[in-house]
Design an enzyme around this catalytic site. Structure first.
Site, PDB file in Angstrom:
ATOM      1  N   HIS A   1       3.441   3.104  13.198  1.00 54.76           N
ATOM      2  CA  HIS A   1       2.428   3.572  13.537  1.00 54.76           C
ATOM      3  C   HIS A   1       2.628   4.693  14.764  1.00 54.76           C
ATOM      4  CE1 HIS A   1      -1.043   0.891  11.640  1.00 54.76           C
ATOM      5  NE2 HIS A   1      -0.066   1.123  10.821  1.00 54.76           N
TER       6      HIS A   1
ATOM      7  N   ASP B   1      -0.286   4.288   0.873  1.00 51.93           N
ATOM      8  CA  ASP B   1      -0.444   5.076   1.870  1.00 51.93           C
ATOM      9  C   ASP B   1       0.123   4.856   3.292  1.00 51.93           C
ATOM     10  OD1 ASP B   1      -2.330   2.976   2.225  1.00 51.93           O
ATOM     11  OD2 ASP B   1      -3.403   3.849   3.672  1.00 51.93           O
TER      12      ASP B   1
ATOM     13  N   ASP C   1       6.233   0.507   7.160  1.00 52.63           N
ATOM     14  CA  ASP C   1       4.889   0.387   6.769  1.00 52.63           C
ATOM     15  C   ASP C   1       4.437   1.319   6.178  1.00 52.63           C
ATOM     16  OD1 ASP C   1       2.352  -0.491   6.843  1.00 52.63           O
ATOM     17  OD2 ASP C   1       1.775  -0.142   9.061  1.00 52.63           O
TER      18      ASP C   1
ATOM     19  N   HIS D   1       0.886  -1.164  -0.042  1.00 48.70           N
ATOM     20  CA  HIS D   1      -0.079   0.000   0.118  1.00 48.70           C
ATOM     21  C   HIS D   1       0.983   1.215  -0.064  1.00 48.70           C
ATOM     22  CE1 HIS D   1       0.229   0.781   4.501  1.00 48.70           C
ATOM     23  NE2 HIS D   1       0.424  -0.456   4.551  1.00 48.70           N
TER      24      HIS D   1
ATOM     25  N   GLU E   1      -4.911   1.710   2.853  1.00 48.01           N
ATOM     26  CA  GLU E   1      -4.999   0.231   3.674  1.00 48.01           C
ATOM     27  C   GLU E   1      -5.079   0.677   5.164  1.00 48.01           C
ATOM     28  OE1 GLU E   1      -3.700  -2.841   6.145  1.00 48.01           O
ATOM     29  OE2 GLU E   1      -2.556  -0.719   6.051  1.00 48.01           O
ATOM     30  N   GLU E   2      -4.521   1.912   5.498  1.00 46.00           N
ATOM     31  CA  GLU E   2      -4.663   2.295   6.810  1.00 46.00           C
ATOM     32  C   GLU E   2      -6.044   3.105   7.293  1.00 46.00           C
ATOM     33  OE1 GLU E   2      -2.463   1.422   8.687  1.00 46.00           O
ATOM     34  OE2 GLU E   2      -0.290   1.357   7.529  1.00 46.00           O
TER      35      GLU E   2
ATOM     36  N   ASP F   1       1.067 -10.088   0.335  1.00 45.04           N
ATOM     37  CA  ASP F   1       0.974  -8.603   0.813  1.00 45.04           C
ATOM     38  C   ASP F   1       1.584  -8.620   2.066  1.00 45.04           C
ATOM     39  OD1 ASP F   1       0.023  -6.088   0.821  1.00 45.04           O
ATOM     40  OD2 ASP F   1      -2.105  -6.535   1.027  1.00 45.04           O
TER      41      ASP F   1
HETATM   42 ZN   LIG Z   1       0.508  -1.458   6.360  1.00 46.50          ZN
END
Ligand SMILES: [Zn+2]
Length: 603
Positions: free
Chosen positions: A572, A179, A212, A177, A246-247, A275
């Site tokens: 995150h 984003d 990520d 992803h 995705e987030e 993935d």
């Molecule tokens: Zn991710």
């Protein structure tokens, strides 16, 4: 991974640093020790070697020896061995390292943040950050963007096809992803290097998305660009699918990519989809990779209470807020049971710990091994995992009271009060179990407070009898429920993709460390990597991809390192980074996987 779903790369299981606390806990469990002693008497060695009736563990005996965690042999490309050794040399050069750093750092500089509840693309201006990232990708990876066909799905979803010469072979999908989780403005000052700097300090690349999942996105593109530079032409078609929210649940990105892939390729069209997901790292003293072969289900439960308003100076015994509070306490007091069985994926992960983790506490190892044939040992094992939140969350359905709302003024009785409880549903249960459990748990309170009780559209109280107010349970936000993902096959004749992944992980790991990649290379177990089926408590873009293949693999070979020396961090949260060495290993892994899949006759 969505913002509320835990930190990726944080090993799912306790690592060596938590060993001491494990020993403390275990020491405290005197009763458990007694149970284990009893089990020891009742289940001597000969007994535990009886073959358990586990259909999914057909390899449990190898050459007459108990093999709790069968390992596939490392696999390096054969037909493309020359290309592979050429690529491998290139990946090891300082020039390539500089390029890789530049590629990833360049992508990190684009603040492609996604937020919950964004308006559609073209309406919400916050999507505009994705345009410049895509221009960057086109200039940074010129061969990918000229040799592969590209369809833009819902403007920012990228669907590339690298067409193979043999279209009778099922294509593979590499997904990632674009984003990232937003950086809270008030936390910017806590970043050692600005979050969108892509700063390289000589060892690590810093910034939001460095791990990520721009390491996945750029890792895949770097691998493909490098293979194109060497003139590789695939036999098997390779599809790249890059979502952009995705987030934020993937409604606009992966959901639309899934529809497009279904349209173009049809159902069950792919050999496998890989993935983001599990990586590898030190677990109880040994290096273990845990590709996720399943994801838990999901449901946000909305609880609403309504009752007459009025002036606070003449209150009823219970207001809407008071009644709601009582309902919520009742739900928290009735958590879902944690009961591990041989069908749980965690059970299989634990088998691998027992077989290979050299620092696993002795009693834990004993309980795992004996649980195959002893109910008492299984109970002891359950007691141990129930003490550890990560294990417990992996096995059972969890509930977390996350949102609450009610009341507008201190002199006005609240006419409505509501709360949302987030559920992550065990891989062995269903959305219907959550509905049933919550309905049964609070029904008596509707009677106690004389409320009409509506549970998921069905009124369970007599509508002809006058009531004081209403209690209702429903799925929040329209449709937030999701069944647990189908489990990817890992054993038997239909497990080709998982086995190919396992073999590739083992070969890529060895290759990167200069260990022999040949099967009989004499690599010491201490130096080697073990692959164990794992699972994720959160959801990824793959939740939209179930119809495209049975073989969803959530893994990107990201090295979590050791507890003392992590190779990636800050996912995150603040100070996200990845070590360049880990990123280079990811590129090697993706290249090797594409080649191994290209040559495979078993997927
Ligand atoms: Zn991710």
């Amino acid at each position: 991974m969505p913002i509320l779903e835990g930190k990726k790369n944080e090993p799912l299981f306790p690592t060596r640093s938590s060993k001491t606390s494990w020993f403390r806990k275990l020491a405290a469990l005197v009763g458990l020790t007694i149970v284990l002693c009893l089990v020891g008497k009742q289940a001597p060695g000969a007994t535990i070697l009886q073959q358990p009736t586990l259909e999914y563990l057909p390899n449990i005996f190898q050459n007459g020896q108990l093999d709790l965690c069968h390992q596939e042999k490392p696999l390096v490309p054969q037909r493309n061995s020359e290309l592979w050794s050429n690529l491998s040399k290139t990946f090891g050069t300082e020039d390539f390292k500089d390029r890789a750093i530049g590629w990833l750092a360049g992508a990190v500089k684009y603040p492609t943040e996604s937020y919950d509840n964004m308006d559609p693309v073209g309406v919400d201006p916050r999507w505009d950050t994705f345009g410049p990232l895509q221009e960057y990708l086109i200039s940074a990876f010129p061969l990918v963007n000229t040799k592969l066909s590209l369809a833009k799905i819902n403007t920012y979803g990228l669907l590339y096809e690298w067409t193979g010469s043999d279209t009778s072979l099922k294509p593979i999908v590499l997904a990632a992803h674009q984003d990232v989780v937003p950086v809270l403005p008030e936390t910017v000052k806590e970043w050692t290097h600005p979050p969108y700097s892509g700063y390289f300090d000589g060892t690590r690349i810093w910034g939001r998305g460095a791990s990520d999942d721009k390491s996945g996105l750029i890792g895949i593109l770097s691998a493909v660009e490098s293979m194109l530079e060497k003139g590789f032409e695939p036999t098997r078609t390779v599809v790249l699918a890059f979502g952009f929210d995705e987030e934020a649940h993937g409604h606009y990105g992966a959901a639309e990519l899934a529809k497009a892939m279904l349209d173009v390729y049809g159902g069950n069209a792919f050999a496998f989809i890989i993935d983001e997901g599990g990586g590898f790292g030190e677990v109880y003293g040994s290096t273990i990779a845990t590709p996720s072969i399943a994801e838990k289900g999901y449901m946000d439960l909305l609880v609403e209470v309504a009752s007459p308003g009025g002036h606070s100076s003449v209150p009823p015994k219970h207001t809407s807020i008071g009644m709601l509070a009582r309902v919520l306490v009742e739900l928290e007091d009735h958590p879902y049971p944690v009961q591990i069985t041989k069908d749980h994926i965690l059970y299989r992960t634990l088998q691998c710990f027992a077989a290979h983790s050299k620092d696993l506490p002795k009693d834990f190892r004993k309980a795992i091994k004996r649980s195959a044939s002893s109910k008492k040992a299984m109970k002891a094992l359950n007691d141990i995992i129930s003490q550890e939140p990560r294990f417990a969350a992996s096995v059972g359905t969890t509930q977390a009271l996350d949102l609450i709302n009610g009341g507008v003024k201190t002199n006005a009785l609240p006419e409505r009060a509501s709360a949302v409880i987030n559920h992550r549903i065990s891989t062995l249960e269903h959305v219907s179990n959550v509905k049933e459990h919550s309905t049964k748990t609070v029904k008596h309170l509707a009677d106690k407070f004389n409320l009409t009780f509506n549970a998921f559209g069905i009124t369970l109280t007599d509508p002809s009898v006058p009531k004081y107010g209403d209690l209702s349970l429903s799925v929040a936000f329209g449709k937030s429920d999701l069944e647990p993902a189908p489990i990817t096959p890992t054993e038997g004749s239909n497990a080709g993709p998982y086995k190919l992944l396992s073999s590739t992980i083992r070969a890529a790991y060895r290759e990167h460390r200069g260990l022999g990649t040949e099967v009989e290379a004499g690599v010491e177990e201490d130096d080697d990597i073990v692959v164990a089926p794992g699972m994720s408590t959160g959801n990824t873009d793959t939740k939209y991809y179930w119809d495209l293949t049975e073989h969803i693999l959530r893994y990107n070979h990201r090295n979590a390192g050791t507890p003392e020396a992590p190779s990636t961090g800050g996912v995150h949260t603040v100070n996200e980074y990845i070590e360049v060495d880990s990123f280079l290993e990811m590129i090697k892994f993706f290249s090797m996987l594409i080649l191994n899949a290209d040559e495979s006759t078993t997927i």
